[in-house]
Scaffold this active site. Structure first.
Site, PDB file in Angstrom:
ATOM      1  N   ASP A  58      33.461  70.475 -27.575  1.00 16.11           N
ATOM      2  CA  ASP A  58      31.991  71.698 -27.817  1.00 16.11           C
ATOM      3  C   ASP A  58      33.041  72.561 -29.686  1.00 16.11           C
ATOM      4  O   ASP A  58      34.210  72.286 -29.431  1.00 16.11           O
ATOM      5  CB  ASP A  58      31.891  72.792 -27.636  1.00 16.11           C
ATOM      6  CG  ASP A  58      31.066  74.411 -28.024  1.00 16.11           C
ATOM      7  OD1 ASP A  58      29.461  73.991 -27.752  1.00 16.11           O
ATOM      8  OD2 ASP A  58      31.603  75.224 -28.192  1.00 16.11           O
ATOM      9  N   ASP A  60      32.590  75.585 -31.237  1.00 15.82           N
ATOM     10  CA  ASP A  60      33.326  76.558 -31.439  1.00 15.82           C
ATOM     11  C   ASP A  60      33.108  77.634 -29.761  1.00 15.82           C
ATOM     12  O   ASP A  60      33.024  78.929 -29.922  1.00 15.82           O
ATOM     13  CB  ASP A  60      32.428  77.958 -32.236  1.00 15.82           C
ATOM     14  CG  ASP A  60      30.821  77.804 -31.643  1.00 15.82           C
ATOM     15  OD1 ASP A  60      30.268  78.722 -32.300  1.00 15.82           O
ATOM     16  OD2 ASP A  60      30.221  77.008 -30.214  1.00 15.82           O
ATOM     17  N   VAL A  62      31.446  78.145 -27.731  1.00  8.92           N
ATOM     18  CA  VAL A  62      30.145  78.721 -27.291  1.00  8.92           C
ATOM     19  C   VAL A  62      29.286  78.016 -26.971  1.00  8.92           C
ATOM     20  O   VAL A  62      28.664  76.781 -27.626  1.00  8.92           O
ATOM     21  CB  VAL A  62      29.728  79.984 -28.488  1.00  8.92           C
ATOM     22  CG1 VAL A  62      27.949  81.075 -28.016  1.00  8.92           C
ATOM     23  CG2 VAL A  62      31.172  81.471 -28.849  1.00  8.92           C
ATOM     24  N   ASP A 139      24.509  75.710  -5.000  1.00 16.44           N
ATOM     25  CA  ASP A 139      23.968  74.347  -3.712  1.00 16.44           C
ATOM     26  C   ASP A 139      24.271  72.847  -3.688  1.00 16.44           C
ATOM     27  O   ASP A 139      24.626  72.302  -2.996  1.00 16.44           O
ATOM     28  CB  ASP A 139      23.085  74.790  -2.679  1.00 16.44           C
ATOM     29  CG  ASP A 139      21.336  74.796  -3.075  1.00 16.44           C
ATOM     30  OD1 ASP A 139      20.378  74.874  -2.442  1.00 16.44           O
ATOM     31  OD2 ASP A 139      21.706  74.380  -4.392  1.00 16.44           O
ATOM     32  N   HIS A 143      26.639  71.308  -2.565  1.00 21.32           N
ATOM     33  CA  HIS A 143      26.706  69.955  -1.901  1.00 21.32           C
ATOM     34  C   HIS A 143      27.610  67.993  -2.144  1.00 21.32           C
ATOM     35  O   HIS A 143      27.809  67.164  -0.961  1.00 21.32           O
ATOM     36  CB  HIS A 143      25.533  69.356  -1.750  1.00 21.32           C
ATOM     37  CG  HIS A 143      24.593  68.395  -1.028  1.00 21.32           C
ATOM     38  ND1 HIS A 143      23.596  67.941   0.431  1.00 21.32           N
ATOM     39  CD2 HIS A 143      24.803  66.347  -1.214  1.00 21.32           C
ATOM     40  CE1 HIS A 143      23.051  66.926   0.611  1.00 21.32           C
ATOM     41  NE2 HIS A 143      23.870  66.119  -0.583  1.00 21.32           N
ATOM     42  N   GLU A 144      26.952  68.154  -3.510  1.00 18.48           N
ATOM     43  CA  GLU A 144      27.828  67.061  -3.598  1.00 18.48           C
ATOM     44  C   GLU A 144      29.653  66.921  -2.951  1.00 18.48           C
ATOM     45  O   GLU A 144      30.327  65.374  -3.002  1.00 18.48           O
ATOM     46  CB  GLU A 144      28.021  66.074  -5.407  1.00 18.48           C
ATOM     47  CG  GLU A 144      26.485  65.875  -5.531  1.00 18.48           C
ATOM     48  CD  GLU A 144      25.321  65.423  -4.913  1.00 18.48           C
ATOM     49  OE1 GLU A 144      23.972  65.843  -4.851  1.00 18.48           O
ATOM     50  OE2 GLU A 144      25.961  64.479  -3.709  1.00 18.48           O
ATOM     51  N   HIS A 147      30.392  65.719   0.025  1.00 16.89           N
ATOM     52  CA  HIS A 147      30.383  64.313  -0.291  1.00 16.89           C
ATOM     53  C   HIS A 147      32.455  63.934  -0.125  1.00 16.89           C
ATOM     54  O   HIS A 147      32.565  63.751   0.701  1.00 16.89           O
ATOM     55  CB  HIS A 147      29.637  63.467  -0.877  1.00 16.89           C
ATOM     56  CG  HIS A 147      28.250  63.374  -0.117  1.00 16.89           C
ATOM     57  ND1 HIS A 147      28.071  63.087   1.066  1.00 16.89           N
ATOM     58  CD2 HIS A 147      26.990  63.751  -0.572  1.00 16.89           C
ATOM     59  CE1 HIS A 147      26.271  63.460   1.128  1.00 16.89           C
ATOM     60  NE2 HIS A 147      25.948  63.096   0.202  1.00 16.89           N
ATOM     61  N   TYR A 158      28.382  56.313   6.154  1.00 12.87           N
ATOM     62  CA  TYR A 158      27.024  56.486   5.138  1.00 12.87           C
ATOM     63  C   TYR A 158      25.397  55.928   6.125  1.00 12.87           C
ATOM     64  O   TYR A 158      24.854  55.621   5.609  1.00 12.87           O
ATOM     65  CB  TYR A 158      26.666  57.345   4.169  1.00 12.87           C
ATOM     66  CG  TYR A 158      26.037  58.272   2.925  1.00 12.87           C
ATOM     67  CD1 TYR A 158      25.543  56.705   2.325  1.00 12.87           C
ATOM     68  CD2 TYR A 158      26.063  59.072   3.184  1.00 12.87           C
ATOM     69  CE1 TYR A 158      24.126  58.014   1.581  1.00 12.87           C
ATOM     70  CE2 TYR A 158      25.258  59.939   2.481  1.00 12.87           C
ATOM     71  CZ  TYR A 158      24.372  59.784   2.063  1.00 12.87           C
ATOM     72  OH  TYR A 158      23.290  60.298   0.926  1.00 12.87           O
ATOM     73  N   GLU A 167      24.802  64.005   5.953  1.00 11.37           N
ATOM     74  CA  GLU A 167      24.179  64.962   4.673  1.00 11.37           C
ATOM     75  C   GLU A 167      24.086  65.656   5.374  1.00 11.37           C
ATOM     76  O   GLU A 167      24.428  67.269   4.469  1.00 11.37           O
ATOM     77  CB  GLU A 167      23.210  64.110   5.205  1.00 11.37           C
ATOM     78  CG  GLU A 167      22.922  63.519   4.398  1.00 11.37           C
ATOM     79  CD  GLU A 167      22.867  63.668   2.776  1.00 11.37           C
ATOM     80  OE1 GLU A 167      22.913  64.861   2.148  1.00 11.37           O
ATOM     81  OE2 GLU A 167      24.020  62.712   1.925  1.00 11.37           O
ATOM     82  N   GLU A 178      26.534  79.058  -1.576  1.00  9.28           N
ATOM     83  CA  GLU A 178      25.510  79.979  -2.218  1.00  9.28           C
ATOM     84  C   GLU A 178      25.518  81.407  -1.531  1.00  9.28           C
ATOM     85  O   GLU A 178      25.405  82.358  -2.526  1.00  9.28           O
ATOM     86  CB  GLU A 178      24.501  78.857  -1.745  1.00  9.28           C
ATOM     87  CG  GLU A 178      23.101  79.677  -2.623  1.00  9.28           C
ATOM     88  CD  GLU A 178      22.279  78.696  -2.577  1.00  9.28           C
ATOM     89  OE1 GLU A 178      21.931  77.834  -3.156  1.00  9.28           O
ATOM     90  OE2 GLU A 178      20.936  79.095  -1.767  1.00  9.28           O
ATOM     91  N   ASP A 186      20.165  81.129  -0.179  1.00  9.68           N
ATOM     92  CA  ASP A 186      18.794  80.915   1.300  1.00  9.68           C
ATOM     93  C   ASP A 186      19.064  80.234   2.341  1.00  9.68           C
ATOM     94  O   ASP A 186      21.167  79.384   1.846  1.00  9.68           O
ATOM     95  CB  ASP A 186      17.936  81.080   0.379  1.00  9.68           C
ATOM     96  CG  ASP A 186      18.060  80.182  -0.468  1.00  9.68           C
ATOM     97  OD1 ASP A 186      16.905  79.580  -1.233  1.00  9.68           O
ATOM     98  OD2 ASP A 186      18.826  78.829  -0.468  1.00  9.68           O
ATOM     99  N   ASP A 227      16.336  55.263   4.377  1.00  5.37           N
ATOM    100  CA  ASP A 227      16.965  56.331   3.930  1.00  5.37           C
ATOM    101  C   ASP A 227      18.434  55.548   4.887  1.00  5.37           C
ATOM    102  O   ASP A 227      18.993  57.009   5.059  1.00  5.37           O
ATOM    103  CB  ASP A 227      16.860  57.383   4.062  1.00  5.37           C
ATOM    104  CG  ASP A 227      17.231  58.200   3.915  1.00  5.37           C
ATOM    105  OD1 ASP A 227      18.422  58.323   2.902  1.00  5.37           O
ATOM    106  OD2 ASP A 227      17.541  59.715   4.249  1.00  5.37           O
ATOM    107  N   HIS A 232      19.209  61.580   5.207  1.00 12.97           N
ATOM    108  CA  HIS A 232      18.562  62.922   4.807  1.00 12.97           C
ATOM    109  C   HIS A 232      17.443  63.197   5.377  1.00 12.97           C
ATOM    110  O   HIS A 232      16.439  64.080   5.549  1.00 12.97           O
ATOM    111  CB  HIS A 232      17.516  62.448   3.157  1.00 12.97           C
ATOM    112  CG  HIS A 232      19.240  62.244   2.287  1.00 12.97           C
ATOM    113  ND1 HIS A 232      19.525  60.828   2.287  1.00 12.97           N
ATOM    114  CD2 HIS A 232      20.060  62.640   1.335  1.00 12.97           C
ATOM    115  CE1 HIS A 232      20.554  61.205   1.139  1.00 12.97           C
ATOM    116  NE2 HIS A 232      20.874  62.241   0.445  1.00 12.97           N
TER     117      HIS A 232
END
Ligand SMILES: CC(C)[C@H](Cc1cn(Cc2ccc(C(=O)O)cc2)nn1)C(=O)N[C@@H](CCCCN)C(=O)O
Ligand SMILES: [Zn+2]
Length: 317
Positions: A58, A60, A62, A139, A143-144, A147, A158, A167, A178, A186, A227, A232
């Site tokens: 970036d 500056d 900001v 969250d 989550h990622e 893993h 998996y 999962e 969170e 939640d 899946d 999942h």
């Protein structure tokens, strides 16, 4: 790459202002946080699918442009997730050995997904209807990253039941992170980045997995091949048990006395890192979680009783 450690400010995906660590040199400001483990590095895929892409630079220090939001959140929330595992579980990065945290944002075009690639986190921008940029939810990032914790500990395969537990661990720690940062906490997953035009929905609900068509009892498990064998889908069984263990409740006539997020988190962390193995199924998951709770609180403890009740409530006996 050399330069000075610095603190930048910027706006996340949802327009919220936050500050985060960067590295500044004569080129400008890089999304590099050298204060955590071996560093947190955030990259730009520029809507292509090569990873990691270009280290985020970036001009500056900001980061208020709309295009910056996904990177601001990926970088900030990776740092928060690092802090959770270090401060709460004494685990230095996902491997316990300070591994670099690499994230790529703006992956693909209107890409409705986020994933752990086996070596880094990757976030799409979403199509603006189903998802907004997926790094905008703490969250989801936790989550990622979970893993990666799983892959460097239990290494749960998996697919099928081990994959559903894999999962669920990601949904469990996504939710616990969170709550730890009190970021609109939640027991839903991905609510902050899912369907911006629909209020109150989420990708998955741990409190009531049936809201997204997932099972809340072992007798209702999915036995098909989709899946990866329902990783999942059948995660809902464990997600419901985790909700009950932390919060309490009565489910299919079985009453669970809640033990709170912190104790539940310690039990699940010890289960994941000390007892589960690549081929663990739900039956072994129950035995392992009881053992972890026994190690921590004693065989005749209320915590052990609640673990047994939570698994029984979802039909894992
Ligand atoms: C974490 C969460 C934000 C993310 C959400 C997600 C996204 N998708 C695809 C997807 C795409 C479109 C819709 C729709 O309703 O139109 C729903 C789901 N499926 N799950 C997710 O769950 N990603 C998987 C990606 C797994 C990839 C295989 N390793 C994961 O991390 O487990
Ligand atoms: Zn996942």
């Amino acid at each position: 790459l050399t330069g000075e450690d610095s603190t930048a400010t910027g706006k996340g995906v949802l327009g919220d202002t936050k500050s985060f660590n960067t590295l500044v040199n004569s080129n400008g400001s890089y999304l590099v946080d050298r204060t955590r483990g071996s560093g947190i590095f955030t990259y730009d895929a520029k809507n292509r699918t090569r990873t990691p892409g270009t280290l985020w630079l970036d001009s500056d220090n900001v980061y208020n442009a709309a295009y910056d939001g996904a990177a601001v959140d990926a970088h900030t929330y990776a740092g928060q997730t690092y802090d959770y595992f270090q401060d709460v579980h004494s685990r230095n990065s996902y491997d316990g050995n300070g591994a670099e945290l690499i994230s790529t944002v703006h992956y693909g075009r209107s890409y409705n997904n986020a994933f752990w690639s086996g070596s880094q986190m990757v976030y799409g921008d979403g199509d603006g209807n189903t998802f907004v940029p997926l790094s905008g939810a703490l969250d989801v990032i936790a989550h990622e990253l979970t893993h990666a914790v799983t892959d460097t500990s239990a290494d749960l395969i998996y697919q099928n039941e081990s994959g559903a537990i894999n999962e669920s661990m990601s949904d469990i720690f996504g939710t616990l992170v969170e709550h730890h940062f009190n970021n609109k906490p939640d027991w839903q997953v991905g609510e902050d980045i899912y369907t911006p035009s629909v209020a109150g929905d989420a990708l998955r609900s741990m409190e009531d997995p049936t809201l997204s068509g997932d099972p809340d009892h072992y007798s209702k498990r999915y036995t098909g091949t989709g899946d990866y064998g329902g990783v999942h889908i059948n995660s809902g069984i464990s997600n419901k048990a985790a909700f009950l263990l932390a919060n309490g409740g009565t489910h299919y006539g079985v009453t669970v006395a809640g033990i709170g997020n912190d104790k539940a988190g310690d039990i699940y962390y010890r289960t994941l890192t000390q007892y589960l193995t690549p081929n663990s199924n739900y039956s072994h998951f129950r035995v392992s979680t009881i053992q972890a709770a026994t190690d921590l609180y004693g065989a005749s403890s209320a915590e052990v009783a609640s673990v047994k009740a939570a698994f029984s409530a979802v039909g894992v006996n």
